[in-house]
Design a protein around this motif. Sequence first.
Motif, short mmCIF file in Angstrom:
data_model
loop_
_atom_site.label_atom_id
_atom_site.label_comp_id
_atom_site.label_asym_id
_atom_site.label_seq_id
_atom_site.Cartn_x
_atom_site.Cartn_y
_atom_site.Cartn_z
N ALA A 253 -0.81 -19.32 -50.59
CA ALA A 253 -1.58 -19.01 -51.80
C ALA A 253 -0.69 -18.33 -52.83
N ALA A 254 0.09 -17.35 -52.39
CA ALA A 254 0.94 -16.62 -53.32
C ALA A 254 1.93 -17.57 -53.98
N VAL A 255 2.60 -18.40 -53.16
CA VAL A 255 3.62 -19.29 -53.71
C VAL A 255 2.98 -20.32 -54.64
N THR A 256 1.86 -20.91 -54.22
CA THR A 256 1.21 -21.93 -55.06
C THR A 256 0.72 -21.31 -56.36
N ALA A 257 0.15 -20.13 -56.25
CA ALA A 257 -0.38 -19.50 -57.45
C ALA A 257 0.73 -19.21 -58.46
N TYR A 258 1.87 -18.73 -57.98
CA TYR A 258 2.92 -18.29 -58.89
C TYR A 258 3.88 -19.40 -59.28
N CYS A 259 4.14 -20.32 -58.38
CA CYS A 259 5.19 -21.31 -58.64
C CYS A 259 4.66 -22.74 -58.68
N GLY A 260 3.40 -22.94 -58.38
CA GLY A 260 2.88 -24.30 -58.31
C GLY A 260 3.02 -24.82 -56.89
N PRO A 261 2.46 -26.02 -56.64
CA PRO A 261 2.52 -26.56 -55.28
C PRO A 261 3.92 -27.08 -54.97
N ILE A 262 4.75 -26.27 -54.34
CA ILE A 262 6.12 -26.67 -54.03
C ILE A 262 6.09 -27.50 -52.75
N ALA A 263 6.50 -28.76 -52.85
CA ALA A 263 6.41 -29.67 -51.71
C ALA A 263 7.65 -29.59 -50.83
N PHE A 264 7.48 -29.98 -49.59
CA PHE A 264 8.56 -30.35 -48.70
C PHE A 264 9.36 -29.23 -48.05
N ILE A 265 9.46 -28.05 -48.71
CA ILE A 265 10.28 -26.98 -48.12
C ILE A 265 9.73 -26.61 -46.74
N GLY A 266 8.40 -26.44 -46.66
CA GLY A 266 7.79 -26.01 -45.40
C GLY A 266 7.97 -27.02 -44.29
N LEU A 267 7.97 -28.30 -44.65
CA LEU A 267 8.14 -29.35 -43.64
C LEU A 267 9.61 -29.51 -43.25
N ALA A 268 10.49 -29.53 -44.26
CA ALA A 268 11.88 -29.92 -44.02
C ALA A 268 12.73 -28.82 -43.38
N VAL A 269 12.57 -27.59 -43.87
CA VAL A 269 13.51 -26.55 -43.44
C VAL A 269 13.50 -26.29 -41.93
N PRO A 270 12.32 -26.18 -41.28
CA PRO A 270 12.37 -25.98 -39.83
C PRO A 270 13.11 -27.10 -39.09
N HIS A 271 12.98 -28.35 -39.59
CA HIS A 271 13.71 -29.46 -38.96
C HIS A 271 15.20 -29.30 -39.13
N ILE A 272 15.60 -28.89 -40.33
CA ILE A 272 17.04 -28.72 -40.60
C ILE A 272 17.61 -27.64 -39.68
N VAL A 273 16.87 -26.54 -39.55
CA VAL A 273 17.37 -25.43 -38.73
C VAL A 273 17.41 -25.84 -37.27
N ARG A 274 16.39 -26.58 -36.82
CA ARG A 274 16.36 -27.03 -35.43
C ARG A 274 17.56 -27.94 -35.17
N TYR A 275 17.89 -28.75 -36.17
CA TYR A 275 19.04 -29.63 -36.01
C TYR A 275 20.34 -28.83 -35.98
N MET A 276 20.42 -27.84 -36.85
CA MET A 276 21.63 -27.00 -36.91
C MET A 276 21.86 -26.25 -35.60
N THR A 277 20.79 -25.68 -35.04
CA THR A 277 20.95 -24.79 -33.89
C THR A 277 20.75 -25.52 -32.57
N ARG A 278 20.16 -26.72 -32.60
CA ARG A 278 19.79 -27.41 -31.35
C ARG A 278 18.97 -26.52 -30.45
N SER A 279 18.06 -25.78 -31.04
CA SER A 279 17.28 -24.85 -30.24
C SER A 279 15.83 -24.88 -30.70
N ALA A 280 14.93 -24.57 -29.78
CA ALA A 280 13.52 -24.46 -30.15
C ALA A 280 13.07 -23.02 -30.01
N ASP A 281 13.98 -22.14 -29.63
CA ASP A 281 13.63 -20.75 -29.38
C ASP A 281 13.32 -20.05 -30.70
N ARG A 282 12.08 -19.56 -30.82
CA ARG A 282 11.65 -18.93 -32.08
C ARG A 282 12.42 -17.65 -32.36
#
Lengths: 340, 255
Positions: A253-282
């Motif tokens: 809500a905060a991000v959408t309200a202030y910056c508009g509906p920013i697409a893709f960051i939420g979906l893409a970044v965790p995949h990129i990090v998982r690929y970088m680290t080869r880990s699923a450990d939170r």
Amino acid sequence: MNKYSRYFICGIILLIAIIVLFCANVAMGSVHIPITDVINTILGNNEGIYDVIITERRLPEAVSSMVAGSALAVCGLMMQTLFRNPLADPSILGISSGSTLFIAILTFCSTALGIGAIMNPIWQIIAATAGSMVVLFFLLAVSRRVVSNTSLLITGIMTGYLTSALVSILQYSGSKDANFAFVMWTQGSFSRVVSSDLFFIFIIVCIAGIIAVFFLIRTLNALLLGENYARNMGINVHRSRNIIIIITALLTAAVTAYCGPIAFIGLAVPHIVRYMTRSADRRTLVPLTALAGACITLLCALIAKMEVFGYMLPINAVTSLIGAPIVIAAIFKNSSFNER
Amino acid sequence: MGKKEIVITKGLYTGYSDKQIVCENINAHIERGSLTCLIGRNGAGKSTLMRTMCGFLKPIHGEVLLDGKKIEDYSHNALSRRLSVVLTEIISEINYLTVRSVVEMGRYPYCNCFASLSHEDYDIVDKSMKIVGIEDLAGKSMAALSDGQRQKVMIARALAQDTSVIVLDEPLSFLDMPSRIEIMKLLRDIAHTQEKAILLSSHDIELALHFADRLWVIDRNSHIYTTNAPYTDSSSIIDDVFGGQSILVKEFLKA
């Protein structure tokens, strides 16, 4: 130990990248500022000619893109963990569509009433927050009734469809001016709120939310094993689910309200990090996702500003253009890792 | 340590609601230092009973007493320090986790919300992996393991939880015969040497007769009775479980 040093190196690289991109973001723009002035002002020992531009506009803008990116990325990670679905992201619960609907109502109704499209950021923030809260409370009510996460996920997706249908009806019946104003909002921007006092509220909400996610690391890890195992590890699954939804909703809500509906960051970044680290450990993914989210959003903001086509690009287009190929690449690489 | 009976069911009715009762009036117990095996046909109510024993389902009537206290009266955390589980479900989400981090999850009931483990926790994790015999796999990712090895990791995770009771729902389902024997042997050894009360469900009667110290038998009328090793009347147990088909089963076992 080898593994931990690898995570550590990833963290250091991301931090350095953030610092470099941050400075580049401050330097770039309609007026190009020499990098020495940027660094001097950030370090607080400059009375130069660019001082006002830097402190009043460029710094807040860079900070807000950094914080927004970080917030969206950790939300994406939480949603993917909670719903055990690699395609989940903050928008999947329909929360950002709730914001979009209320912004649409604000824009189109104000034009219809003949007072001109209200593009006042304060009104937009109020509308967007109200919209996301409506969806949030609806989801929490549903969450009390349904047991399975899948049902909740489907409810969220359906809410998204419902609101976008309402938005298209509004768009179809709305005037040209109102449509233009609305489309401009959906393109996203990190510079919208920098001049307002509300900027600090945005920063505080986001940072508090991101810190809260760190307190959920054990819960998120336990949820990887499924709800029954998590329960057997002493996790109150139902309460945790509500906490995760509330934090995600507030951040989105905060991000959408202030910056508009920013697409893709939420979906893409965790995949990129998982690929970088080869880990699923939170324990590694949460901090690295927060850093990578900031880093990649700064990169997108910088590309948007580079005037590749002679003018500034909308941030939403850039995040998708950068995000989509990276996700596809990460999935290809990961499937080979999967078979090994 | 006190008395040996650690989990006792008193007049327990399992099921999903008053109208959907699966098993009636179960009076049974499990003991420290012994391997108890729940046997019955598919659909006889094994899973329902196991879920009730874990506290995932509420008893319809009667009670499950753990250390003399009703299982639903324990808080999530208090229960997780007394009873650990190994479930049937296959979890693809943990493919990218190392064996070590999965076993470390067994310590979550004892650690803070950041999941940072103490030296003592790490010692227990190492010890658990050693008991199960997977210390060589510690750094491997879960995706690289065989089904039998994965099951051992989940058993090590349950051991790391340091509970007096371990409940395993169909731990042998996806395993081939050698792995089944290996897991049963391992569980019996753990029960005997670590003084754990272990309850597992299985439809593999032969293995149960061979390895379990005690049996909970669900007969074809969904009645449950218990019996202790040695099982002098093993053929009547098979009769009870399989009913008319028992002759075939016995022939099959002889062959």
